[in-house]
Design an enzyme around this catalytic site. Sequence first.
Site, PDB file in Angstrom:
ATOM      1  CG  PHE A 167      -1.761  -1.262   1.351  1.00 55.46           C
ATOM      2  CD1 PHE A 167      -2.617  -1.681   0.345  1.00 55.46           C
ATOM      3  CD2 PHE A 167      -1.643  -2.045   2.480  1.00 55.46           C
ATOM      4  CE1 PHE A 167      -3.338  -2.855   0.466  1.00 55.46           C
ATOM      5  CE2 PHE A 167      -2.366  -3.228   2.609  1.00 55.46           C
ATOM      6  CZ  PHE A 167      -3.213  -3.635   1.595  1.00 55.46           C
ATOM      7  CB  ILE A 175       2.509  -5.571  -3.321  1.00 56.46           C
ATOM      8  CG1 ILE A 175       1.589  -4.698  -4.189  1.00 56.46           C
ATOM      9  CG2 ILE A 175       3.956  -5.213  -3.620  1.00 56.46           C
ATOM     10  CD1 ILE A 175       1.674  -3.201  -3.832  1.00 56.46           C
ATOM     11  CB  THR A 186      -1.401  -6.139  -7.248  1.00 58.51           C
ATOM     12  OG1 THR A 186      -0.040  -6.545  -7.457  1.00 58.51           O
ATOM     13  CG2 THR A 186      -1.431  -4.980  -6.287  1.00 58.51           C
ATOM     14  N   GLY A 246      -5.732  -0.145  -9.241  1.00 56.29           N
ATOM     15  CA  GLY A 246      -5.601  -0.502  -7.821  1.00 56.29           C
ATOM     16  C   GLY A 246      -5.813   0.660  -6.874  1.00 56.29           C
ATOM     17  CD  GLU A 247      -2.093   4.146  -6.006  1.00 59.52           C
ATOM     18  OE1 GLU A 247      -2.084   5.211  -6.644  1.00 59.52           O
ATOM     19  OE2 GLU A 247      -1.151   3.757  -5.300  1.00 59.52           O
TER      20      GLU A 247
END
Lengths: 316, 734
Positions: B245, B470, B472, B693-694
């Site tokens: 993150f 990570i 993801t 992802g964000e």
Amino acid sequence: MKSFTYERVDTPAAATAAFARTKGSRYIAGGTNLLDLMKLEIETPAHLIDISRLALDRIEPTSGGGLRIGAMVRNTDLASDERIRRDYGLVSRALVAGASGQLRNKATMGGNILQRTRCPYFYDTNQPCNKRQPGSGCAAIGGFNRILAVIGASDACIATQPSDVGVALRALDASVETVNVTGKTRVIPYADFYRAPGETPHIETALVPGELITAVTLPRPVGGTHVYHKVRDRASYAFALISVGLVVQRDGTGRVALGGVAYKPWRVEAAEADLPRGAKAVTAKLLAGAKTTHENAYKLPLVERTLAGVLAQAKG
Amino acid sequence: MKFDTPATTNPIDQLKVVGKPTNRIEGPLKTTGTAPYAYEHQDFAATQAYGYVVGSAIAKGKIASMNLDEAKAAPGVLAIVTAANAGKLGKGDFNNATLLGGPGIEHYHQAVALVVAGSFEQARAAASLVRVEYTRDKGAYDLSATVGTAGKAPVLYGNQPDTAVGDFASAFAAAPVQLDARYSTPDHAHAMMEPHASIASWEGDKLTVWTSNQMIAWSAGDVAKTLGLPKENVRLLSPYVGGGFGGKLYVRADAILAALGAKATKRPVKVALQRPLMMNNTPHRPATIQRIRLGATPDGKLTAIGHESWSGDLNAAKPEGAVAQTRLLYAGANRMTAMRIAALDLAEGNDMRAPGEAPGMMALEVAMDEMAEKLGLDPVQFRILNDTQVDPEAPSRPFTQRQLNKCLQMGAEKFGWSKRGKPASTRDGKWLVGMGVAAAFRNNLNANSAARVRLSSAGIVTVETDMTDIGTGSYTIIAQTAAEMMGVPLDNVVVKLGDSSFPVSSGSGGQWGANSSTAGVYAACVKLREAAAQKLGLNPADAVFADGKVKVGRRSFALGDAAKDGELVAEDRIEFGKLAEEKQQSTFGAHFVEVGVDSATGEVRIRRMLAVCAAGRILNPKAARSQVIGGMTMGAGAALMEELAVDKRFGFFVNHDLAGYEVPVHADIPYQEVIFLDETDPNTSPMKAKGVGELGICGVAAAVANAVYNATGARVRSYPITLDKFIDKLPEMT
């Protein structure tokens, strides 16, 4: 974690004898709180006496029509016991509102009511804390104290006792049975079990060194509708901001105890006469003399509103 | 491979593998506990020693004295590393505070010693015997106290601290409808499941570190710089990461102290940061105070948009770029943004999932809700009305694609938005029910990324890149890319990641990893296709790679035949040109949330969440969905519970464990739905994809906040929205 020695005992007598024999002893049962505290060196016993195998794992009827809950009864077993669910719903509901399934599988009756505060300053050994290190001061007063006590606290400590089931035990007039190192047994009303912090917040209960909890007893069932509402910032696995345990009868009379407001489950019997008049009247007496901080003043209206909510829920 | 013109048709467009919902190829390793995370590598198990970090007990000041005698004498202790005996250390390019403090102390829980012992328990026990006396200095810990005096922030990711278009002040003053509101967001912890952890081992002057890190090349460089080594002497490996993150973009104390401990003991040393150290020892998302001013015409056209943000950092180094989205999200002729920063003596702030936009959207999208209400407009319609298809600060720059309106409209329809009532008007038993909406917005970033691909005679394609996964899904989308390009089934692709001996990738951060790293693999596969075709005597331009074969007309070979004389190896790098300057690349979405608020207690419980996302080609809808629901969950935490509580006297985050820093648990997140619009964006890369992802976290908290307002009629402008902040505004109990 400091090095320690360890032994396992089979009987209460062996447990208290071991305690008397070895300086710096602590009893350990489920260990769900003690081991965490030992890792942080908040608790530093020299010797652990493992009592988890004592034959105190039964729930039995008492001659007075109540139930005796052995000190080693696991939270999960207690919460799911048919008699508890039928006659002492508050106990069952408070238990399942606490911790996680994994923790409830390990945690015991005796250990639950001895769990220590969740004040964050108690947990940080760099900070002053009169409970952890007598005389060092209290960092929570004037610090981050949103979750801490609003009543019964002192200038030395504003910690709360975090047990959920304790709220139910207090409302239902439970007692604690113990045996001490001389073999003497006694019964401590749960109402008298915790000591006010005063100048000695490190002394938390009426237990004397080596005194071992053998059972918690519940008097005969009181009937009524049992409601436990634990108010928290997330839906599960969090300590209470406040909690309300209520038993209410059809005629509107009843009893109420609070969690998350004091060093003990908070109950004022004299306030309960006002239950038929509603939450406002009860709360005024229940929390008379409350002393709040900027961060935890919300607990007073929260108690009143939560009580109003559970009263409405109990009416259906 | 240079990427400086929009992509045309290429083998990825076949979508035989790419674009399909695909299970994680490394999933079985993770679910069976056989994917070794940093602390679990067994290579050194026979000889390794354990390090335990001692964190500073004060926030600012000096170590007056340090007595190691008792600790050294404790059982099993092999060495104690402190600043006094570690030798001269440099500081990494990406670090603010030093990773080993002393004698000066820069923040609470800054590492001051590493105790190394034969067992973890021995190291931990001895660590408590390190006696440190401190001299405290006065520090600054209260962001709100700095608002009047904070200075202009430095340039952040190329963005100036102040921007202005038109005449904001006049336009705002003249606007018939105005909003001027302040919002605050607290410090946030990444609170990833796997703490920062490393195992370090020396062979002569060469160092190997197994660690948990998102950016291998940056971090290998910073390890070298900190320890004064040539970069080629450092090998960093991070094949599995249990959550990052942004908290693992940079090298932290675990890696440096493990290396120093290993040097001191001449044994491999493993170090994990203890959970209570995580909040104050590692970076966090900085708190913000934001002021938003909006001016509009009575029919709802924005004429003035102003957004100012204050944040703090150690040494006033890096602002939280909370105004970023406001420069691009809505039309409006007169606009200004400003970032101010104060020096605070808390642990350093840095990137956390969607840095800038995540807290910025928490404010802007509540402001939009408030303005819609002032205008008497539906908040969905108000946003649609103020859409822009060009960069509002530079109208000659269009967006490459912008389907924000479609996201809002589709979301409103799917969610049943038309059933939303007036504030405090909808009840379900004891619950006050409300719905909220917010736009989702996050820029798409690209970063150069290289990969090496190998072809064996058995037709197995192996990809090597220092890209990280990570959690993801990088392993899987990279395998999908190589499978698509080489015409082989997914099972015939092996992916090796997170090793600094592999070609340098984009790494994982800023939601740039998926598009960039797969584009790098695409580039390498283009070269491998050429090499394979040539080896088989085929014209590369005509060769078709499919079903494990290479064909031209009737000529057909098994792909592996190209490697029968020896493995074929190709390497290339995608290098992004200026396309992103010519047109704005951004990702869009809409979040819809329904909450119930207990009418007695004020407890807020989410009932439903929906995200509609427009983010280019979705490489793996299953992994992308996981990313978005993860972002939505994190956004729910930001809305309702997450806050690092600052002790403004002693200068530290008080709730420094996972009992005190609450994040959502399963019971908090009952129902989530994600819809991806069918998009491809040829401007972003040959993959035609963007980050997602964000995007998933941006706007979520505001949608929750707006839903709480709709449920209760109480507007809370200070996150998290906990019941103590609005209990006095709830309807009277009868």
